[in-house]
Design a protein around this motif. Structure first.
Motif, PDB file in Angstrom:
ATOM      1  N   THR A 192       0.842  -1.191   0.000  1.00  0.00           N
ATOM      2  CA  THR A 192       0.000   0.000   0.000  1.00  0.00           C
ATOM      3  C   THR A 192       0.884   1.250   0.000  1.00  0.00           C
ATOM      4  OG1 THR A 192      -0.078   0.191   2.413  1.00  0.00           O
ATOM      5  CG2 THR A 192      -1.773  -1.198   1.339  1.00  0.00           C
ATOM      6  N   VAL A 193       0.263   2.384  -0.207  1.00  0.00           N
ATOM      7  CA  VAL A 193       0.974   3.660  -0.163  1.00  0.00           C
ATOM      8  C   VAL A 193       1.701   3.804   1.173  1.00  0.00           C
ATOM      9  CG1 VAL A 193       0.619   6.162   0.011  1.00  0.00           C
ATOM     10  CG2 VAL A 193      -0.479   4.862  -1.836  1.00  0.00           C
ATOM     11  N   LEU A 194       0.983   3.557   2.273  1.00  0.00           N
ATOM     12  CA  LEU A 194       1.581   3.693   3.604  1.00  0.00           C
ATOM     13  C   LEU A 194       2.751   2.736   3.781  1.00  0.00           C
ATOM     14  CD1 LEU A 194       1.275   5.234   6.287  1.00  0.00           C
ATOM     15  CD2 LEU A 194      -0.189   3.369   7.091  1.00  0.00           C
ATOM     16  N   GLN A 195       2.600   1.508   3.322  1.00  0.00           N
ATOM     17  CA  GLN A 195       3.666   0.508   3.451  1.00  0.00           C
ATOM     18  C   GLN A 195       4.886   0.891   2.618  1.00  0.00           C
ATOM     19  OE1 GLN A 195       1.335  -2.868   2.270  1.00  0.00           O
ATOM     20  NE2 GLN A 195       0.948  -3.525   4.386  1.00  0.00           N
ATOM     21  N   ASN A 196       4.654   1.469   1.430  1.00  0.00           N
ATOM     22  CA  ASN A 196       5.760   1.934   0.593  1.00  0.00           C
ATOM     23  C   ASN A 196       6.592   2.986   1.317  1.00  0.00           C
ATOM     24  OD1 ASN A 196       6.274   1.257  -2.471  1.00  0.00           O
ATOM     25  ND2 ASN A 196       4.062   0.980  -2.166  1.00  0.00           N
ATOM     26  N   VAL A 197       5.923   3.901   1.992  1.00  0.00           N
ATOM     27  CA  VAL A 197       6.620   4.994   2.669  1.00  0.00           C
ATOM     28  C   VAL A 197       7.327   4.492   3.929  1.00  0.00           C
ATOM     29  CG1 VAL A 197       6.351   7.273   3.746  1.00  0.00           C
ATOM     30  CG2 VAL A 197       5.019   6.697   1.706  1.00  0.00           C
ATOM     31  N   LEU A 226      -2.029  13.510   0.666  1.00  0.00           N
ATOM     32  CA  LEU A 226      -2.287  12.093   0.394  1.00  0.00           C
ATOM     33  C   LEU A 226      -2.783  11.379   1.644  1.00  0.00           C
ATOM     34  CD1 LEU A 226       0.985  11.382  -1.614  1.00  0.00           C
ATOM     35  CD2 LEU A 226      -1.320  11.344  -2.597  1.00  0.00           C
ATOM     36  N   GLY A 227      -3.273  12.151   2.608  1.00  0.00           N
ATOM     37  CA  GLY A 227      -3.661  11.588   3.890  1.00  0.00           C
ATOM     38  C   GLY A 227      -4.713  10.501   3.804  1.00  0.00           C
ATOM     39  N   ASP A 228      -5.549  10.552   2.776  1.00  0.00           N
ATOM     40  CA  ASP A 228      -6.623   9.558   2.625  1.00  0.00           C
ATOM     41  C   ASP A 228      -6.253   8.446   1.639  1.00  0.00           C
ATOM     42  OD1 ASP A 228      -6.619  11.201   0.408  1.00  0.00           O
ATOM     43  OD2 ASP A 228      -8.816  11.273   0.221  1.00  0.00           O
ATOM     44  N   LYS A 229      -4.986   8.395   1.215  1.00  0.00           N
ATOM     45  CA  LYS A 229      -4.569   7.417   0.199  1.00  0.00           C
ATOM     46  C   LYS A 229      -3.708   6.292   0.776  1.00  0.00           C
ATOM     47  CE  LYS A 229      -6.366  10.211  -2.863  1.00  0.00           C
ATOM     48  NZ  LYS A 229      -7.733   9.929  -3.377  1.00  0.00           N
ATOM     49  N   GLY A 230      -3.485   6.285   2.081  1.00  0.00           N
ATOM     50  CA  GLY A 230      -2.547   5.348   2.686  1.00  0.00           C
ATOM     51  C   GLY A 230      -2.838   3.889   2.443  1.00  0.00           C
ATOM     52  N   GLN A 267      -3.862   2.093  -8.098  1.00  0.00           N
ATOM     53  CA  GLN A 267      -5.093   2.859  -7.879  1.00  0.00           C
ATOM     54  C   GLN A 267      -4.849   4.371  -7.881  1.00  0.00           C
ATOM     55  OE1 GLN A 267      -5.905   0.538  -4.170  1.00  0.00           O
ATOM     56  NE2 GLN A 267      -7.959   0.301  -5.034  1.00  0.00           N
ATOM     57  N   LEU A 268      -3.615   4.804  -8.123  1.00  0.00           N
ATOM     58  CA  LEU A 268      -3.259   6.211  -8.045  1.00  0.00           C
ATOM     59  C   LEU A 268      -3.043   6.820  -9.430  1.00  0.00           C
ATOM     60  CD1 LEU A 268      -0.529   6.010  -5.241  1.00  0.00           C
ATOM     61  CD2 LEU A 268      -2.981   6.473  -4.944  1.00  0.00           C
ATOM     62  N   SER A 269      -3.215   8.128  -9.509  1.00  0.00           N
ATOM     63  CA  SER A 269      -2.869   8.859 -10.724  1.00  0.00           C
ATOM     64  C   SER A 269      -1.357   9.070 -10.766  1.00  0.00           C
ATOM     65  CB  SER A 269      -3.568  10.215 -10.733  1.00  0.00           C
ATOM     66  OG  SER A 269      -3.038  11.059  -9.710  1.00  0.00           O
ATOM     67  N   GLY A 270      -0.857   9.533 -11.912  1.00  0.00           N
ATOM     68  CA  GLY A 270       0.567   9.799 -12.037  1.00  0.00           C
ATOM     69  C   GLY A 270       1.049  10.830 -11.036  1.00  0.00           C
ATOM     70  N   GLY A 271       0.256  11.883 -10.847  1.00  0.00           N
ATOM     71  CA  GLY A 271       0.632  12.914  -9.890  1.00  0.00           C
ATOM     72  C   GLY A 271       0.662  12.406  -8.463  1.00  0.00           C
ATOM     73  N   GLN A 272      -0.276  11.513  -8.131  1.00  0.00           N
ATOM     74  CA  GLN A 272      -0.297  10.935  -6.779  1.00  0.00           C
ATOM     75  C   GLN A 272       0.903  10.015  -6.569  1.00  0.00           C
ATOM     76  OE1 GLN A 272      -4.220   9.243  -7.051  1.00  0.00           O
ATOM     77  NE2 GLN A 272      -5.185  10.959  -6.003  1.00  0.00           N
ATOM     78  N   LYS A 273       1.255   9.220  -7.600  1.00  0.00           N
ATOM     79  CA  LYS A 273       2.433   8.354  -7.498  1.00  0.00           C
ATOM     80  C   LYS A 273       3.694   9.192  -7.287  1.00  0.00           C
ATOM     81  CE  LYS A 273       0.621   4.691 -10.480  1.00  0.00           C
ATOM     82  NZ  LYS A 273       0.750   4.044 -11.808  1.00  0.00           N
ATOM     83  N   GLN A 274       3.765  10.325  -7.987  1.00  0.00           N
ATOM     84  CA  GLN A 274       4.928  11.200  -7.836  1.00  0.00           C
ATOM     85  C   GLN A 274       5.051  11.690  -6.399  1.00  0.00           C
ATOM     86  OE1 GLN A 274       7.885  12.095  -8.541  1.00  0.00           O
ATOM     87  NE2 GLN A 274       7.595  13.263 -10.434  1.00  0.00           N
ATOM     88  N   ARG A 275       3.929  12.079  -5.801  1.00  0.00           N
ATOM     89  CA  ARG A 275       3.955  12.573  -4.423  1.00  0.00           C
ATOM     90  C   ARG A 275       4.284  11.456  -3.431  1.00  0.00           C
ATOM     91  NH1 ARG A 275      -1.555  15.138  -3.699  1.00  0.00           N
ATOM     92  NH2 ARG A 275      -2.040  14.361  -5.780  1.00  0.00           N
ATOM     93  N   VAL A 276       3.810  10.236  -3.700  1.00  0.00           N
ATOM     94  CA  VAL A 276       4.172   9.109  -2.833  1.00  0.00           C
ATOM     95  C   VAL A 276       5.677   8.859  -2.920  1.00  0.00           C
ATOM     96  CG1 VAL A 276       3.904   6.637  -2.417  1.00  0.00           C
ATOM     97  CG2 VAL A 276       1.901   8.025  -2.981  1.00  0.00           C
ATOM     98  N   ASP A 281       2.658  22.203 -11.577  1.00  0.00           N
ATOM     99  CA  ASP A 281       2.649  23.289 -10.597  1.00  0.00           C
ATOM    100  C   ASP A 281       2.605  22.742  -9.169  1.00  0.00           C
ATOM    101  OD1 ASP A 281       2.794  25.199 -12.562  1.00  0.00           O
ATOM    102  OD2 ASP A 281       0.644  25.607 -12.609  1.00  0.00           O
ATOM    103  N   THR A 282       1.915  21.608  -8.980  1.00  0.00           N
ATOM    104  CA  THR A 282       1.868  20.987  -7.650  1.00  0.00           C
ATOM    105  C   THR A 282       3.257  20.539  -7.216  1.00  0.00           C
ATOM    106  OG1 THR A 282      -0.406  20.229  -7.969  1.00  0.00           O
ATOM    107  CG2 THR A 282       0.891  19.090  -6.298  1.00  0.00           C
ATOM    108  N   VAL A 283       3.996  19.908  -8.145  1.00  0.00           N
ATOM    109  CA  VAL A 283       5.366  19.469  -7.836  1.00  0.00           C
ATOM    110  C   VAL A 283       6.241  20.683  -7.542  1.00  0.00           C
ATOM    111  CG1 VAL A 283       7.430  18.351  -8.775  1.00  0.00           C
ATOM    112  CG2 VAL A 283       5.187  17.325  -9.130  1.00  0.00           C
ATOM    113  N   LYS A 284       6.059  21.759  -8.301  1.00  0.00           N
ATOM    114  CA  LYS A 284       6.827  22.983  -8.047  1.00  0.00           C
ATOM    115  C   LYS A 284       6.572  23.502  -6.636  1.00  0.00           C
ATOM    116  CE  LYS A 284       5.532  27.071  -9.637  1.00  0.00           C
ATOM    117  NZ  LYS A 284       5.287  28.224 -10.536  1.00  0.00           N
ATOM    118  N   GLU A 285       5.320  23.493  -6.215  1.00  0.00           N
ATOM    119  CA  GLU A 285       4.973  23.970  -4.869  1.00  0.00           C
ATOM    120  C   GLU A 285       5.606  23.093  -3.792  1.00  0.00           C
ATOM    121  OE1 GLU A 285       0.745  24.133  -4.758  1.00  0.00           O
ATOM    122  OE2 GLU A 285       0.610  25.683  -6.308  1.00  0.00           O
TER     123      GLU A 285
END
Length: 212
Positions: A91-96, A124-128, A134-143, A171-175
């Motif tokens: 899962t996302v949480l396990q990856n981190v 990504l608090g609700d994606k753990g 199950q994630l978009s490219g932008g969500q995978k980048q943030r994980v 722009d999200t990655v820039k921020e």
């Protein structure tokens, strides 16, 4: 402070990096730009310990440092890969949580709390409990960014962090990168996106292929 002194890297008879000198001050953002084949990714891989340099020296705070052989390198230099490299069966949480518990030997509850805090910070608090598919490219980048940050690195490297993202996610990655700068994170970014580099960088290193 990160310093490279006369760093050279060859693949066979071909020289990719030829006596490169480079200094990145603490808390600064360096973007590495230039033509394909110019050695951008090779330079990043040498800094992060994924490739061994053939000659020269890498120093952190004036002390010689070999990221290739340092067993706790992830606590010094973290990497966000272009392809994210998330484990699909976790899962996302396990990856981190994985590297802090396995490499840094952190208590599982502590690692989970810190991972959840990072996910919250990166929206990504609700994606753990989701899996990478199950994630978009932008969500995978943030994980991938959260996973690198979980090791509490001194320096964070990115390989083409916006290459597969639409303008809004760019722009999200820039921020995120600029927010990390506020936290004094030293960041090194390889990118083909010159406009992106100019928007975020304190310094820009332009590379071009060597004549071999």
């Amino acid at each position: 402070m990160l310093e490279l002194k006369e760093v050279t890297k060859k693949f066979g008879d071909r020289t990719i990096l030829d006596h490169v000198d480079l200094t990145v001050e603490d808390g600064k953002i360096l973007c590495i730009v230039g033509q394909s084949g110019g050695g951008k990714t090779t330079l990043l891989r040498c800094i992060s310990g994924l490739e061994r340099i053939d000659s020269g020296q890498i120093l952190v705070d004036g002390v010689a440092f070999d990221p290739y052989v340092n067993s706790t390198n992830d606590a010094v230099i973290g990497v966000v890969f272009q392809e994210y490299n998330l484990f699909p069966h976790l899962t996302v949480l396990q990856n981190v949580m994985l590297a802090p518990t396995m490499v840094l030997k952190k208590d599982k509850k502590e690692a989970q709390a810190e991972a959840q805090e990072l996910l919250q910070k990166l929206a990504l608090g609700d994606k753990g409990e989701l899996y990478p598919w199950q994630l978009s490219g932008g969500q995978k980048q943030r994980v991938a960014i959260a996973r690198a940050l979980a090791m509490k690195p001194r320096i964070l490297c990115y390989d083409e962090p916006t290459s597969a993202l639409d303008p809004g996610l760019r722009d999200t990655v820039k921020e995120i990168i600029l927010d990390l700068k506020k936290d004094k994170m030293t960041q090194i970014i390889v990118t083909h996106d010159i406009d992106f580099a100019e928007e975020i960088a304190d310094d820009i290193l332009r590379v071009k292929p060597l004549a071999n």
